[in-house]
Design a protein around this motif. Sequence first.
Motif, PDB file in Angstrom:
ATOM      1  N   LYS A   1       0.851  -1.185   0.000  1.00  0.00           N
ATOM      2  CA  LYS A   1       0.000   0.000   0.000  1.00  0.00           C
ATOM      3  C   LYS A   1       0.890   1.239   0.000  1.00  0.00           C
ATOM      4  CE  LYS A   1      -3.486   2.579   2.590  1.00  0.00           C
ATOM      5  NZ  LYS A   1      -4.248   2.699   3.854  1.00  0.00           N
ATOM      6  N   SER A   2       0.734   2.092  -1.008  1.00  0.00           N
ATOM      7  CA  SER A   2       1.481   3.344  -1.142  1.00  0.00           C
ATOM      8  C   SER A   2       2.988   3.132  -1.004  1.00  0.00           C
ATOM      9  CB  SER A   2       1.006   4.360  -0.096  1.00  0.00           C
ATOM     10  OG  SER A   2      -0.374   4.592  -0.214  1.00  0.00           O
ATOM     11  N   PRO A   3       3.587   2.269  -1.836  1.00  0.00           N
ATOM     12  CA  PRO A   3       5.035   2.054  -1.762  1.00  0.00           C
ATOM     13  C   PRO A   3       5.803   3.230  -2.352  1.00  0.00           C
ATOM     14  CG  PRO A   3       4.132   0.860  -3.617  1.00  0.00           C
ATOM     15  CD  PRO A   3       2.947   1.470  -2.898  1.00  0.00           C
ATOM     16  N   PRO A   4       7.120   3.307  -2.113  1.00  0.00           N
ATOM     17  CA  PRO A   4       7.925   4.380  -2.716  1.00  0.00           C
ATOM     18  C   PRO A   4       7.852   4.375  -4.234  1.00  0.00           C
ATOM     19  CG  PRO A   4       9.150   3.307  -0.961  1.00  0.00           C
ATOM     20  CD  PRO A   4       7.911   2.480  -1.197  1.00  0.00           C
TER      21      PRO A   4
ATOM     22  N   PHE B   1       6.144   6.639 -10.062  1.00  0.00           N
ATOM     23  CA  PHE B   1       4.746   6.361  -9.772  1.00  0.00           C
ATOM     24  C   PHE B   1       4.708   5.375  -8.608  1.00  0.00           C
ATOM     25  CE2 PHE B   1       4.520   7.535 -14.297  1.00  0.00           C
ATOM     26  CZ  PHE B   1       3.539   8.510 -14.243  1.00  0.00           C
ATOM     27  N   SER B   2       3.811   5.609  -7.663  1.00  0.00           N
ATOM     28  CA  SER B   2       3.708   4.730  -6.513  1.00  0.00           C
ATOM     29  C   SER B   2       2.671   3.633  -6.745  1.00  0.00           C
ATOM     30  CB  SER B   2       3.361   5.526  -5.255  1.00  0.00           C
ATOM     31  OG  SER B   2       3.152   4.669  -4.162  1.00  0.00           O
ATOM     32  N   GLU B   3       1.402   4.009  -6.784  1.00  0.00           N
ATOM     33  CA  GLU B   3       0.363   3.016  -7.013  1.00  0.00           C
ATOM     34  C   GLU B   3       0.295   2.645  -8.504  1.00  0.00           C
ATOM     35  OE1 GLU B   3      -1.224   1.503  -4.758  1.00  0.00           O
ATOM     36  OE2 GLU B   3      -1.175   2.758  -2.969  1.00  0.00           O
ATOM     37  N   ARG B   4      -0.446   1.585  -8.794  1.00  0.00           N
ATOM     38  CA  ARG B   4      -0.576   1.122 -10.171  1.00  0.00           C
ATOM     39  C   ARG B   4      -1.456   2.067 -10.984  1.00  0.00           C
ATOM     40  NH1 ARG B   4      -2.648  -4.795  -9.408  1.00  0.00           N
ATOM     41  NH2 ARG B   4      -4.160  -3.623  -8.206  1.00  0.00           N
TER      42      ARG B   4
ATOM     43  N   VAL C   1      -8.854  10.915 -13.144  1.00  0.00           N
ATOM     44  CA  VAL C   1      -8.309   9.794 -12.381  1.00  0.00           C
ATOM     45  C   VAL C   1      -7.290  10.332 -11.388  1.00  0.00           C
ATOM     46  CG1 VAL C   1      -8.690   8.084 -14.187  1.00  0.00           C
ATOM     47  CG2 VAL C   1      -6.539   9.366 -14.140  1.00  0.00           C
ATOM     48  N   GLU C   2      -6.897   9.504 -10.442  1.00  0.00           N
ATOM     49  CA  GLU C   2      -5.950   9.930  -9.410  1.00  0.00           C
ATOM     50  C   GLU C   2      -4.625   9.204  -9.604  1.00  0.00           C
ATOM     51  OE1 GLU C   2      -5.864  10.731  -4.572  1.00  0.00           O
ATOM     52  OE2 GLU C   2      -7.487   9.580  -5.490  1.00  0.00           O
ATOM     53  N   MET C   3      -3.541   9.972  -9.663  1.00  0.00           N
ATOM     54  CA  MET C   3      -2.208   9.417  -9.825  1.00  0.00           C
ATOM     55  C   MET C   3      -1.395   9.659  -8.551  1.00  0.00           C
ATOM     56  SD  MET C   3      -2.641   8.326 -12.863  1.00  0.00           S
ATOM     57  CE  MET C   3      -0.997   7.621 -13.009  1.00  0.00           C
ATOM     58  N   TYR C   4      -0.517   8.715  -8.228  1.00  0.00           N
ATOM     59  CA  TYR C   4       0.338   8.843  -7.050  1.00  0.00           C
ATOM     60  C   TYR C   4       1.785   8.967  -7.540  1.00  0.00           C
ATOM     61  CZ  TYR C   4      -3.775   7.405  -4.455  1.00  0.00           C
ATOM     62  OH  TYR C   4      -5.039   7.336  -3.920  1.00  0.00           O
TER      63      TYR C   4
ATOM     64  N   ASN D   1      -8.851  -2.678  -5.151  1.00  0.00           N
ATOM     65  CA  ASN D   1      -9.981  -1.914  -5.663  1.00  0.00           C
ATOM     66  C   ASN D   1     -11.149  -2.050  -4.700  1.00  0.00           C
ATOM     67  OD1 ASN D   1      -9.017  -1.075  -8.488  1.00  0.00           O
ATOM     68  ND2 ASN D   1      -8.602  -3.273  -8.462  1.00  0.00           N
ATOM     69  N   ASP D   2     -11.525  -0.951  -4.085  1.00  0.00           N
ATOM     70  CA  ASP D   2     -12.525  -0.985  -3.022  1.00  0.00           C
ATOM     71  C   ASP D   2     -13.929  -0.784  -3.587  1.00  0.00           C
ATOM     72  OD1 ASP D   2     -13.929  -0.932  -0.682  1.00  0.00           O
ATOM     73  OD2 ASP D   2     -13.281   1.071  -0.088  1.00  0.00           O
TER      74      ASP D   2
END
Length: 713
Positions: free
Chosen positions: A91-94, A335-338, A366-369, A590-591
């Motif tokens: 979850k939320s890796p570097p 990029f952190s999340e997929r 959409v949301e990017m990390y 995916n929630d």
Amino acid sequence: MKFKYFFITLLLLTSGVLKAQEYLTGIQINEEVAHKAKLMQAESEQNKKSHAANTTAIVLPFFDDFSVSNVYPDQQKWEDDYVYVNQHFAKSPPNVGVATFDALDAKGKVYDDANWIDFIADYLTSVPIRLDSLFSPIARKLTPADSVYLSFYYQPQGRGNDPEPWDTLLLQLAYRTGDTVFSHMDSLDVLVNGLYVMNENDTVFPGDTLWAPPGYNPNVFTITYTRLVWNDWVTVAVDSVMKPEINWQTVWEAEGSHLSDFEQLHGKSFLQVMLPVTDPKFFYSEFQFRFLNYASIANQNIPSWRSNMDQWNVDFVYLNYNRSAADTTYRKLSFSERAPSFLKHYQSMPYRQYRADISNSQARSVEMYITNLDKVEHNTKYSYKAVQVNGSHSFSYDGGSCNLLPYYEGGYQNCDHCKPHACPDVTSYFALEYGVDTMSYWITHYISDSSNNNSIVDSIKFHQGFYNYFAYDDGTPEMGYGLEPAGANLAYQFTVNVPDTLQGVQIYFNRTKDNTNEFYFKFKVWRDNNGQPGQEIYSQENMKVQWSDGWPYQFFYYKLDTPLVVTGTFYVGWEQYQGGSLNVGFDSNNDENEKIFYTIDDVWYQSNFDGALLIRPVVGAAGFLNTPEYKGNAAERISVYPNPAASSFRFDQSLYSSSPGDKLIIYNLMGMAVKERNLQTGLVHIDDLPEGLYIVKVRSRGRNYVAKLIIQH
């Protein structure tokens, strides 16, 4: 000693406790790892040991962020393959990609010695490293005065199961004791033609004694395995190889915890560790370090719960000299999340349903990390491009430039600071074509440093599919979902934009040891009642938990006896005949828990767990799933031969092509592409595909051709 399973068992026996009615367990088999292990069976265990024994020590720096390797660790950096390199469990890796420690072995199964008492599970061992010398700019001795640090990020649980305090993660360093120990037996391959007491007419059987040619040691050996004939080669043991004895010293360890407690304590999802290497005993020519984890599983009283547990995620492992405790940054944008789906609600949906209401089907943004792991601010450029697979349509987006603070200062790039990067708009609709019923796109996201000639870049991809099923899930289960007791109902909510025909449902049930979840159930469909399941409109008795052979995480297709017209919001699910988890796959990334309902005693409850079930309703015309309905001149029919085929087949020689866009793709009955290759030759090998009926699609010189193929081994 672990007590949590006993506590949960008491809850399950207490019908008045709500949370006892649904629960999550770990998976018992990681099919992606199991599939990878089968592909690597050609490399014998002896070859692996020989490779490990002869590995040349590498030089500093040592670095791995697990963004390149997949499933198994990079063999150029790590000796073993117990950990799972993946993009699912963190979850939320570097950055995208971590090494996950758990209770599954290198073949994706629960360890044979797994127990409810803590046991050592996964190892991640570095290859030998030259910690005695430096070679650039000039060769010289390396000492503790050179300030050597080993650093890494770690996270308990992630999107899996939380390790208990006694389920620890450890880091150990290797050092020489000064003694020597046996390593392995050196050997030599000898042509039997040169062996004494043997000629062209001789056959040597097990138990016979042979003299080796002059110069070999030993000069006498006994045949123990198989008979030998002229022109055979035999492996002769030459000598025992000794090597310095090493011991392992634990230099760091962390107690297990729930991720939410970890985040509350440290204020972040991943914590970085900086360890100086100061003891002279570690500075030698074949230095190694390793991570290992302790895990524990349920006891034998609950066999269906004896599954994967106690996950840890490790990332950004870095060993180098001239470092300090403050050297915590990396010159990297990431990029952190997929990558996300461009659909508003689904990971995939039927193309006909998308066309019917594109504005409500497609996400507006959409949301990017995005992270800046450097110690200085970077002016970054962000963009994406969507390209149709086997088509001409594409669209792109340029988010311009934004300043991005270092991660330790500002965290992820956020929508308030830079919306065009963190929350980019979906600027175009996907193509609207009415001659086919499926379509897909590759969506690639890019991030780079605009002021540094794009020397710092990263990218991620998402495959956006429009097939004849609805999917909230990404196709990979991190957990298993179950209900108790007998008579429990599960309902999963879906919505069609226009009336459609429900043909069946694809379900992925987790495989369990000894198939302990091979239960029967009644399949059901409900109408909507103000956001909850309402009137039951269909049921089908005596369905059974089943699995499909073939590729990892293959869904099983349950076909309805009578196709059912559905409109608006509807629910698919089941009533289970007996107690015990059916163990349906659960996607923790995916929630969609507001779509999951369960009931006992005719009262519906929304799920308490954040995630999505691996259940996909199949709608549309009957026929081959997920493959185009080739009508009229949309595609020409071709012949493949032989048909049925066993190990290979051929197609029309006139279609051979060297154009990059020309391909042959084989689809199974679920519409999944199971093989893809170019058209430079007409021979296609299929001995790795299960028996069954397939669709062969050839795209050559701008035209489509299609054929049915039966595989019979």
